[in-house]
Motif scaffolding. Structure first.
Motif, short mmCIF file in Angstrom:
data_model
loop_
_atom_site.label_atom_id
_atom_site.label_comp_id
_atom_site.label_asym_id
_atom_site.label_seq_id
_atom_site.Cartn_x
_atom_site.Cartn_y
_atom_site.Cartn_z
N ALA A 1 -160.10 -78.11 -6.31
CA ALA A 1 -160.80 -77.08 -7.12
C ALA A 1 -160.10 -76.83 -8.38
O ALA A 1 -160.76 -76.07 -9.48
CB ALA A 1 -161.17 -75.89 -6.57
N THR A 2 -158.78 -77.13 -8.63
CA THR A 2 -157.84 -76.81 -9.70
C THR A 2 -157.23 -78.13 -10.13
O THR A 2 -155.95 -78.18 -10.14
CB THR A 2 -156.91 -75.79 -9.55
N PRO A 3 -157.80 -79.31 -10.51
CA PRO A 3 -157.37 -80.44 -10.92
C PRO A 3 -156.32 -80.34 -12.19
O PRO A 3 -156.57 -79.59 -12.80
CB PRO A 3 -158.56 -81.42 -11.15
N LYS A 4 -155.23 -81.02 -12.04
CA LYS A 4 -154.49 -80.98 -13.07
C LYS A 4 -154.91 -81.76 -14.29
O LYS A 4 -154.91 -81.28 -15.54
CB LYS A 4 -153.01 -81.70 -12.72
N ARG A 5 -155.53 -82.87 -14.04
CA ARG A 5 -156.03 -83.48 -15.22
C ARG A 5 -157.73 -83.86 -14.97
O ARG A 5 -158.06 -84.27 -14.03
CB ARG A 5 -155.52 -84.90 -15.36
N GLN A 6 -158.64 -83.62 -15.95
CA GLN A 6 -160.02 -83.69 -15.89
C GLN A 6 -160.66 -83.81 -17.05
O GLN A 6 -160.60 -82.65 -17.90
CB GLN A 6 -160.58 -82.63 -14.96
N LEU A 7 -161.39 -84.59 -17.94
CA LEU A 7 -161.88 -84.50 -18.97
C LEU A 7 -163.12 -83.56 -18.77
O LEU A 7 -163.97 -83.81 -17.95
CB LEU A 7 -162.22 -85.84 -19.51
N THR B 1 -167.42 -71.41 -12.04
CA THR B 1 -166.75 -70.69 -10.86
C THR B 1 -166.30 -71.76 -9.84
O THR B 1 -165.40 -71.48 -9.28
CB THR B 1 -168.09 -69.84 -10.08
N ASP B 2 -166.79 -72.65 -9.34
CA ASP B 2 -166.81 -73.79 -8.64
C ASP B 2 -165.66 -74.65 -8.87
O ASP B 2 -164.85 -75.24 -7.99
CB ASP B 2 -167.91 -74.52 -7.87
N HIS B 3 -165.45 -75.11 -10.35
CA HIS B 3 -164.80 -76.09 -10.69
C HIS B 3 -163.75 -75.90 -11.90
O HIS B 3 -162.78 -76.57 -12.16
CB HIS B 3 -165.82 -77.57 -10.81
N TYR B 4 -164.16 -74.99 -12.45
CA TYR B 4 -163.52 -74.92 -13.88
C TYR B 4 -162.52 -73.44 -13.75
O TYR B 4 -162.57 -72.74 -14.92
CB TYR B 4 -164.33 -75.00 -15.24
N SER B 5 -162.26 -73.02 -12.72
CA SER B 5 -161.39 -71.83 -13.02
C SER B 5 -160.23 -71.84 -13.67
O SER B 5 -159.75 -70.66 -13.95
CB SER B 5 -161.28 -71.25 -11.43
N LEU C 1 -167.26 -71.97 -27.67
CA LEU C 1 -167.96 -72.09 -26.36
C LEU C 1 -167.39 -72.79 -25.50
O LEU C 1 -166.99 -72.74 -24.31
CB LEU C 1 -169.36 -72.43 -26.75
N ALA C 2 -166.87 -74.18 -26.15
CA ALA C 2 -166.07 -75.23 -25.47
C ALA C 2 -164.86 -74.56 -24.70
O ALA C 2 -164.47 -74.86 -23.66
CB ALA C 2 -165.74 -76.45 -26.20
N VAL C 3 -164.18 -73.84 -25.58
CA VAL C 3 -162.98 -73.25 -25.05
C VAL C 3 -163.20 -72.31 -23.99
O VAL C 3 -162.51 -72.08 -23.03
CB VAL C 3 -162.07 -72.72 -26.37
N ARG C 4 -164.04 -71.39 -24.11
CA ARG C 4 -164.43 -70.40 -23.15
C ARG C 4 -164.87 -71.08 -21.57
O ARG C 4 -164.43 -70.45 -20.79
CB ARG C 4 -165.61 -69.35 -23.63
N ASN C 5 -165.42 -72.15 -21.92
CA ASN C 5 -165.81 -72.83 -20.66
C ASN C 5 -164.87 -73.86 -20.06
O ASN C 5 -164.88 -74.56 -19.32
CB ASN C 5 -167.17 -73.84 -20.97
N LYS C 6 -163.44 -73.67 -20.60
CA LYS C 6 -162.53 -74.50 -20.23
C LYS C 6 -162.61 -75.96 -20.34
O LYS C 6 -162.17 -76.72 -19.48
CB LYS C 6 -161.99 -74.00 -18.81
N MET C 7 -163.26 -76.29 -21.65
CA MET C 7 -163.31 -77.80 -21.67
C MET C 7 -162.25 -78.21 -22.70
O MET C 7 -161.45 -77.55 -23.29
CB MET C 7 -164.64 -77.98 -22.60
N ASN C 8 -161.97 -79.49 -22.91
CA ASN C 8 -160.73 -79.98 -23.55
C ASN C 8 -161.28 -81.07 -24.43
O ASN C 8 -160.31 -81.56 -24.94
CB ASN C 8 -159.60 -80.51 -22.47
#
Length: 710
Positions: free
Chosen positions: A94-100, A459-463, A134-141
């Protein structure tokens, strides 16, 4: 997508009947108890769900939840400070180190940005900054931004006119350089910027007189053809192929983009009763090919191969990727194909995407798998499995194109009215280590968050944040060194110096307390606070009295990460009280309905307790001797398993009554999980309970709690 010309096209030739979507609840599994056989759990069985008719422009979608994978070992780099060797660590899926994590920002027809033509430069820039925020708030990279939607340009190109989607008039200067602005703003937020080009589309109409007079397609009428109400460059003409590549390379060489991204528009999608008008071109250039279909595929192959080669020659660190239609070929047509029955991009639009992967002509592929799990003609789960098999053993990274535009949208099938549909896709991805991330179409649908679908993904994947997957073989930079860590009114302010090796980005980690340096602290993202291209950061989430140790790592352009810096401790001011209560201690109490097991290696202490869910609380309680009334951090620990309960209620006895925190015990085992900060009363009393009252299936687990004074 449903908007014409949006850059995504999905068609299916078969439409199965509507049926009830499958349940998102995992089935019950026998616990790892000492009284039961120690058999390995099989993967959770998904209930079958028939699909819904799908004949739309757009992407494919999943609809059901699947259980997350069990934690897996990961090798992590040594930590600087006292030298450490690599270690196998238990990581949390649920908290991967690397993920696009990215979203498409579409400009054609003003789908996302600019919101309409004719905005001032200032208004356009303000809108774009909002998309990045918005991308930053949603923990996108990363963001994938359409900069050449219809043989035009979002930069001052010497090859093609200014895009009409900026000002409303093709060829009109918007008054600034949008591409330079967008790249700078993305990098300021440590977001990768992938420049999205549509290779062959000239216009969403057939009238060349509507093109600006200097448009290459108007000046070279032999280069174009009309088909299905649109205008295209002819992929079979060598001069056209060179021109398209030159137009793309102008952006690559002049701007600091991180990726070159092509969408799924190659040869036009079939239109009933119409034939692509390229027979004369085939007669001129098709010598040596047995049929026109093979010749068309070769034309596209050459463009893909040559573009990738030219990108890498100019800038080896820039990635070249394609987001194709989700189906290559069906197994009924080709034994190498997928278990699907939809349109075949190999045959319909002459895109041999599997070949591009096997030949290594691209760096990543992001198939638009826009159908739901269980859809008969194109099951999301079947396609993620097929694409995972396809990239396995190659250097090509796999990202999945996700149909955020379908979630909760009117007119979509019932599967897409389930808030957990998108989240279910990412649970399915966890079963395929080849899936390295996701891209969502499109930005406006991520923002809309209809029926809370993207909130569910978060909630499920981008905490936690995640680093962009590394690629290539570049050496990592040297570890940075933290120069200061000061607690102030706004949090803990950090500053550091980068080491040698051309660092571009930094990752900041925080560990509670002052523990010894441990490589496993960096094995996943549980301790990752942020990434930044600056050499300073203020941790505004730090408790005013909490004790922490901070670490910083550095990454170069291709995201290879250095060893961590030496830790920098920030003492707490909370008096130092911290206690762990294990289930084996006298201060733990539970009814006889709670069994005991020592099976899982993720347990704390000698064993742990388990019980079946019931429609009654029957909590197992952990009592704590609280030294004084005040704020305390409450953490819990448990072994996890895909068959354990997804909604375990933890009860915290506060000064204002019991508060309930729901924890998914299918993941996150073998580590302390923070329930939050609570006001506790002084004295020895039950503080944390694990309740059995949950409608979810699977055993609830009680293992250990930790209470810390803040």
């Amino acid at each position: 997508m449903t908007t014409p010309g949006a850059g995504r096209t999905c068609r299916l030739t078969a439409a199965p009947p509507v049926n009830t979507p499958r349940s998102a609840t995992p089935r019950s599994v026998t616990p790892r108890a000492v009284t039961t056989p120690r058999r390995r759990l099989a993967s959770l069985v998904r209930a079958a769900a028939l699909g819904i008719p799908l004949l739309l422009l757009g992407a494919l979608v999943p609809s059901t939840a699947s259980a997350s994978a069990s934690p897996v070992p990961a090798t992590v780099p040594a930590v600087s400070g006292p030298p450490m060797t690599s270690a196998a660590c238990v990581t949390d899926p649920a908290t991967p180190k690397r993920q696009l994590r990215a979203m498409w920002i579409a400009s054609v027809a003003n789908i996302d940005w600019p919101s309409r033509t004719g905005l001032t430069a200032q208004a356009q820039q303000s809108e774009f900054r909002a998309w990045l925020d918005l991308a930053v708030r949603n923990k996108m990279n990363a963001v994938v931004v359409q900069v050449r939607p219809t043989a035009d340009a979002f930069w001052p190109s010497p090859y093609e006119p200014w895009s009409e989607w900026l000002t409303g008039t093709q060829g009109t200067n918007p008054g600034y350089d949008p591409l330079a602005f967008m790249v700078a703003e993305a990098h300021a937020r440590d977001l990768e910027f992938h420049a999205w080009f549509n290779p062959y589309r000239v216009a969403n109409h057939e009238d060349p007189n509507r093109l600006v007079a200097t448009h290459p397609a108007r000046r070279n009428p032999s280069w174009r053809f009309a088909y299905g109400g649109k205008m295209y460059y002819n992929p079979g003409i060598p001069a056209v192929r060179t021109f398209i590549e030159d137009a793309i390379m102008d952006a690559v060489t002049r701007y600091d983009v991180d990726g070159v991204h092509l969408d799924d528009y190659f040869y036009p999608y079939p239109v009933s009763g119409q034939t692509i008008p390229d027979a004369d071109t085939y007669a001129q250039y098709g010598g040596g090919f047995a049929n026109i279909a093979d010749w068309r595929r070769d034309n596209v192959n050459l463009m893909i191969k040559e573009t990738g080669r030219r990108v890498h020659q100019a800038k080896p660190w820039v990635r070249f990727g394609v987001s194709p239609f989700g189906i290559w070929r069906n197994a009924s047509t080709d034994p190498l194909g997928s278990r699907t029955s939809g349109l075949q991009s190999y045959d319909a639009i002459y895109a041999d995407t599997r070949l591009w992967v096997k030949q290594g002509w691209i760096d990543y592929i992001a198939p638009q798998i826009y159908w739901h799990i269980g859809f008969a003609a194109a099951d999301y789960a079947a396609l993620t499995s097929w694409w995972s098999d396809t990239v396995r053993g190659t250097a090509v990274q796999l990202f999945v194109g996700q149909a955020a535009y379908r979630a909760g949208a009117s007119g979509q099938d019932p599967a897409w009215q389930q808030p957990g549909e998108l989240s279910s896709h990412l649970f399915d991805n966890r079963g395929h280590p080849e899936v390295a991330g996701d891209i969502y179409f499109s930005a406006k649908d991520v923002r809309a968050d209809r029926i809370g679908a993207f909130t569910r993904v978060m909630t499920d994947h981008y905490s936690r944040p995640a680093l962009v997957p590394a690629y290539g073989s570049a050496a990592a930079p040297q570890a940075p060194s933290i120069t200061s860590a000061t607690r102030g009114a706004g949090g803990v302010a950090l500053a550091w110096r980068g080491g040698s090796g051309a660092p571009v980005s930094y990752a900041v980690y925080r560990v509670d307390g002052s523990p010894s340096a441990d490589p496993c602290q960096f094995a996943d993202a549980r301790n990752l606070l942020t990434t930044t291209r600056a050499t300073s950061f203020t941790d505004a989430t730090a408790s005013p009295s909490g004790a922490y140790t901070y670490y910083v790592t550095a990454s170069e352009r291709t995201h290879h990460e250095s060893a961590p810096s030496a830790g920098k401790a920030v003492p707490g001011t909370g008096g130092g009280f911290s206690v762990v209560v294990d289930n084996a201690e006298a201060s733990f109490s539970a009814s006889t309905a709670w069994g005991t097991s020592a099976y899982s290696s993720q347990r704390y202490g000698a064993d742990y307790r388990f019980a079946s869910p019931v429609a009654a609380s029957d909590p197992a309680w952990f009592a704590v001797a609280v030294p004084e009334a005040g704020s305390y951090r409450v953490e819990v620990r448990y072994p996890s398993d895909p068959g354990y309960n997804s909604s375990t209620p933890y009860l915290v006895a506060t000064t204002t009554g019991n508060q309930t925190v729901i924890v998914d015990q299918r993941t996150g085992g073998g580590q302390w999980r923070d329930l939050g900060t609570f006001t506790l009363a002084a004295g020895a009393h039950n503080v944390v309970g694990v309740s059995r009252w949950t409608s979810a299936t699977g055993y609830v687990i009680a293992d250990a709690v930790r209470v810390t004074r803040l």
